[in-house]
Design a protein around this motif. Structure first.
Motif, short mmCIF file in Angstrom:
data_model
loop_
_atom_site.label_atom_id
_atom_site.label_comp_id
_atom_site.label_asym_id
_atom_site.label_seq_id
_atom_site.Cartn_x
_atom_site.Cartn_y
_atom_site.Cartn_z
N PHE A 54 0.83 -1.21 0.00
CA PHE A 54 0.00 0.00 0.00
C PHE A 54 0.87 1.26 0.00
O PHE A 54 0.54 2.26 -0.65
CB PHE A 54 -0.94 0.00 1.20
N LYS A 55 1.99 1.20 0.69
CA LYS A 55 2.92 2.33 0.71
C LYS A 55 3.42 2.61 -0.71
O LYS A 55 3.52 3.76 -1.13
CB LYS A 55 4.09 2.02 1.64
N GLU A 56 3.71 1.55 -1.45
CA GLU A 56 4.16 1.67 -2.83
C GLU A 56 3.03 2.21 -3.72
O GLU A 56 3.25 3.05 -4.59
CB GLU A 56 4.65 0.32 -3.35
N PHE A 57 1.82 1.70 -3.49
CA PHE A 57 0.65 2.12 -4.27
C PHE A 57 0.41 3.62 -4.14
O PHE A 57 0.11 4.30 -5.13
CB PHE A 57 -0.58 1.33 -3.79
N LYS A 58 0.57 4.15 -2.94
CA LYS A 58 0.31 5.56 -2.68
C LYS A 58 1.33 6.48 -3.35
O LYS A 58 1.07 7.67 -3.54
CB LYS A 58 0.28 5.82 -1.16
N LYS A 59 2.46 5.93 -3.75
CA LYS A 59 3.48 6.74 -4.44
C LYS A 59 3.13 6.96 -5.91
O LYS A 59 3.80 7.72 -6.60
CB LYS A 59 4.84 6.06 -4.32
N LYS A 60 2.09 6.24 -6.39
CA LYS A 60 1.61 6.38 -7.78
C LYS A 60 2.72 6.10 -8.79
O LYS A 60 2.89 6.82 -9.79
CB LYS A 60 1.03 7.77 -8.02
N LYS A 61 3.45 5.05 -8.51
CA LYS A 61 4.53 4.63 -9.41
C LYS A 61 3.99 4.25 -10.79
O LYS A 61 4.63 4.51 -11.82
CB LYS A 61 5.27 3.44 -8.78
N PHE A 62 2.81 3.61 -10.80
CA PHE A 62 2.20 3.16 -12.03
C PHE A 62 0.99 4.02 -12.39
O PHE A 62 0.36 4.61 -11.53
CB PHE A 62 1.73 1.70 -11.90
N GLU A 63 0.68 4.03 -13.67
CA GLU A 63 -0.57 4.64 -14.13
C GLU A 63 -1.58 3.51 -14.31
O GLU A 63 -1.31 2.53 -15.00
CB GLU A 63 -0.36 5.36 -15.47
N LEU A 64 -2.75 3.65 -13.70
CA LEU A 64 -3.77 2.60 -13.75
C LEU A 64 -4.98 3.09 -14.54
O LEU A 64 -5.38 4.25 -14.43
CB LEU A 64 -4.18 2.20 -12.33
N SER A 65 -5.56 2.18 -15.31
CA SER A 65 -6.71 2.55 -16.14
C SER A 65 -7.72 1.42 -16.20
O SER A 65 -7.43 0.28 -15.80
CB SER A 65 -6.25 2.92 -17.56
N ILE A 66 -8.90 1.73 -16.72
CA ILE A 66 -9.98 0.76 -16.87
C ILE A 66 -10.31 0.62 -18.36
O ILE A 66 -10.52 1.62 -19.05
CB ILE A 66 -11.24 1.23 -16.12
N ASN A 67 -10.32 -0.61 -18.84
CA ASN A 67 -10.77 -0.91 -20.21
C ASN A 67 -10.02 -0.13 -21.29
O ASN A 67 -10.58 0.17 -22.35
CB ASN A 67 -12.27 -0.63 -20.36
#
Length: 218
Positions: A54-67
């Motif tokens: 979760f700590k890594e997730f909050k850093k927004k290392k990746f760009e996430l998208s839907i469909n």
């Protein structure tokens, strides 16, 4: 060229009864429908979030998208995994789920790093149920970030079932568990009649906020 696919209407009805299809291997045209005595589910309301992840997730290392790239997600999921040999996603499965996507039933989450697709997952949305089919990861934790993003979407939109089908030891860290078919059918029958929205976009900050609330509960 004519591509073989499963009958969409019949397939959706089978999902509503607790069945799901798998190919024998990537080269075979044989499809088997499964309805396990024990079902592996990931709890939405009591999802456990590993602190380091979760700590890594909050850093927004990746760009996430839907469909945004369903076809590429399923193609990557169909590639053989290390130490696992053949894949169950054959051409019929792949073509069927691409058609399901076109008709609005299949959904995908994509994970990008420097504009390159490095992870993803896909599944089927019916009512208040999401039937997870497969995920892939090219970079460490990229598929896990997709799962966290998915959980926040399902939590926000009041989904009641995230089905992961067979036991998967990698998902135990998130609180995933096996339930018997009787219990599964009870949740399934309730879930398919819900009217839950799976959005086309979802803000990452909203996702972090929802996951933060969940992490305090777990």
């Amino acid at each position: 060229m004519i591509y073989k696919i499963l009958d969409i209407k019949s397939l959706l009805e089978l999902y509503k009864k607790g069945f799901f299809p798998m190919g024998e291997n990537s080269h075979s045209e044989n499809i088997t429908f499964y309805k396990p005595e024990k079902r592996f589910i990931i709890p939405i309301k009591s999802f456990h979030i590993p602190k380091r992840l979760f700590k890594e997730f909050k850093k927004k290392k990746f760009e996430l998208s839907i469909n945004s790239n369903f076809t590429s997600v399923i193609k990557n999921c169909a590639k053989p995994r290390k130490n696992e040999g053949q894949t169950w996603i054959n051409k019929i499965i792949s073509n069927t789920y691409i058609q399901l996507f076109k008709e609005g039933y299949a959904k995908s989450i994509e994970c990008y790093y420097e504009k390159k697709l490095v992870g993803g997952l896909y599944g089927i949305h019916i009512g208040g149920c999401f039937f997870g089919e497969s995920m892939f990861s090219i970079m460490n934790n990229s598929s896990k970030h997709c799962l966290l993003f998915l959980i926040s979407i399902l939590q926000k939109n009041n989904f009641i079932l995230l089905d992961s089908q067979f036991h998967n030891p990698h998902l135990l860290q998130f609180g995933a568990k096996e339930i018997n078919n009787k219990e599964y059918q009870k949740v399934l029958k309730k879930g398919i009649y819900e009217s839950c929205i799976f959005p086309e976009t979802f803000n990452i900050d909203k996702s972090i906020y929802i996951l933060q609330l969940l992490s305090h509960k777990s």
